[in-house]
Scaffold this motif. Structure first.
Motif, short mmCIF file in Angstrom:
data_model
loop_
_atom_site.label_atom_id
_atom_site.label_comp_id
_atom_site.label_asym_id
_atom_site.label_seq_id
_atom_site.Cartn_x
_atom_site.Cartn_y
_atom_site.Cartn_z
N UNK A 52 34.92 30.33 73.15
CA UNK A 52 34.32 30.36 71.73
C UNK A 52 35.03 29.09 71.08
N UNK A 53 35.75 28.20 71.82
CA UNK A 53 36.36 26.89 70.91
C UNK A 53 35.64 25.81 71.13
N UNK A 54 35.06 25.01 70.21
CA UNK A 54 34.26 23.72 70.12
C UNK A 54 35.59 22.75 70.75
N UNK A 55 35.31 22.01 71.76
CA UNK A 55 36.01 20.77 72.30
C UNK A 55 35.62 19.50 72.01
N UNK A 56 34.26 19.25 72.40
CA UNK A 56 33.72 18.02 72.38
C UNK A 56 32.13 17.78 72.14
N UNK A 57 31.99 16.93 71.20
CA UNK A 57 30.59 16.72 70.77
C UNK A 57 30.53 15.09 70.76
N UNK A 58 29.49 14.77 71.86
CA UNK A 58 29.39 13.09 72.02
C UNK A 58 28.97 12.31 70.65
N UNK A 59 27.93 13.12 69.97
CA UNK A 59 27.28 12.27 68.71
C UNK A 59 28.32 12.25 67.85
N UNK A 60 29.39 12.67 67.61
CA UNK A 60 30.77 12.72 66.76
C UNK A 60 31.30 11.34 66.80
N UNK A 61 31.23 10.77 67.73
CA UNK A 61 31.75 9.38 68.16
C UNK A 61 31.20 8.40 68.92
N UNK A 62 29.99 8.46 69.21
CA UNK A 62 29.23 7.63 69.94
C UNK A 62 27.75 7.90 69.60
N UNK A 63 27.05 6.81 69.67
CA UNK A 63 25.53 6.92 69.44
C UNK A 63 24.93 7.56 70.65
N UNK A 64 23.91 8.31 70.31
CA UNK A 64 23.22 9.25 71.18
C UNK A 64 21.83 8.64 71.27
N UNK B 8 16.50 12.70 68.44
CA UNK B 8 15.74 11.79 69.69
C UNK B 8 16.44 11.54 70.58
N UNK B 9 17.68 11.70 70.61
CA UNK B 9 18.90 11.11 71.62
C UNK B 9 18.91 12.14 72.58
N UNK B 10 20.20 11.94 73.35
CA UNK B 10 20.72 12.81 74.23
C UNK B 10 22.19 13.09 74.01
N UNK B 11 22.59 14.14 73.63
CA UNK B 11 23.78 14.64 73.11
C UNK B 11 24.46 15.48 74.25
N UNK B 12 25.72 15.66 74.29
CA UNK B 12 26.55 16.28 75.07
C UNK B 12 27.41 17.17 74.38
#
Length: 254
Positions: A184-196, A174-178
């Motif tokens: 093909x490499x995963x670099x950053x996912x906002x929900x891993x370290x911040x509330x979305x 229900x949030x907003x994730x980046x």
């Protein structure tokens, strides 16, 4: 003395007349009592017949309407018949009164108006926006970000349906994730370290919502505590709103 016999004093004749009158009255009273007794027996039989044929539903009212004529026919008799007529009427009255009373109470209850219960209007609950409702887009504020410059994005989401829906609130997706990748490499996912999570808001049909996100150029795929700085190069960014993803967009950092 006369030729027909001795002449009696006037008092004797007066007594005889009184005795004769009393005897005549006694005979009349006996006749009246006999007639009264016969009338009472006839009335009693008629009342018993009416009471035995009465029914609990509609018959009591018919019997009730017919009863006065019978009582009236017995009333013109002599005053000595009043007690017999009263006893006959009293024996017939309880059956009529007892059977008619319940019907009257039912009629009164049926005539009482009923007040309808007030209707309660419940506000419609707006459903969460889904992929059938939202169109999500992400745009980097620049195509190329210089060294040390903050990387930021502008996110828009449009309700393309014909009914309102809700974005944000509590619950999964229900949030907003980046999400940022490089090839093909995963670099950053906002929900891993911040509330979305974002505050729940309603998006009207055809309306658009917007928000801004930033990336601190950290690589958190290996964990938040061991995040390292991203190297200059070409990256791809995609945003998810209420579980609905945008198309990825390319940008470059130096």
């Amino acid at each position: 003395m006369s030729e027909n016999g001795p002449v009696l004093p006037p008092e004797v004749y007066r007594r005889r007349r009184i005795v004769a009158v009393i005897a005549l009255l006694a005979v009349i009273l006996l006749l009246v009592a006999g007639v009264t007794s016969m009338v009472g027996m006839i009335n009693g039989k008629k009342d018993a017949t009416v009471a035995s044929t009465a029914t609990p539903s509609g018959a009591p009212f018919q019997s009730f309407s017919a009863r006065p004529s019978e009582t009236a026919s017995a009333t013109p008799s002599a005053s000595a018949t009043a007690s017999a007529t009263a006893s006959a009427t009293a024996s017939a009255t309880p059956s009529v009164t007892a059977s008619a009373a319940p019907t009257a109470s039912v009629t009164t209850a049926a005539a009482t108006p009923t007040t309808p219960a007030p209707s309660v209007t419940t506000a419609a609950v707006v459903a969460a926006c889904t992929a059938n409702d939202l169109k999500v887009t992400v745009t980097p504020t620049k195509r190329t970000f210089a060294a040390g410059e903050q990387v930021s994005f502008h996110v828009t989401y449009t309700n393309s349906s014909k009914t309102p829906c809700a974005v944000g609130g509590e619950g999964a997706n229900t949030g907003v994730d980046l999400n940022i990748t490089s090839g093909a490499a995963q670099v950053y996912t906002r929900s891993l370290c911040a509330a979305t999570a974002v505050q729940k808001s309603e998006v009207a049909a055809g309306a658009e919502g917007a928000t801004d996100l930033a990336w601190d150029r950290k690589i958190n795929v290996l964990g938040c505590s061991s995040a390292s700085a991203a190297q200059k190069g070409s990256y791809w960014a995609a945003v998810t709103v209420n579980g609905v993803s945008s198309a990825p967009v390319n940008f470059v950092i130096q």
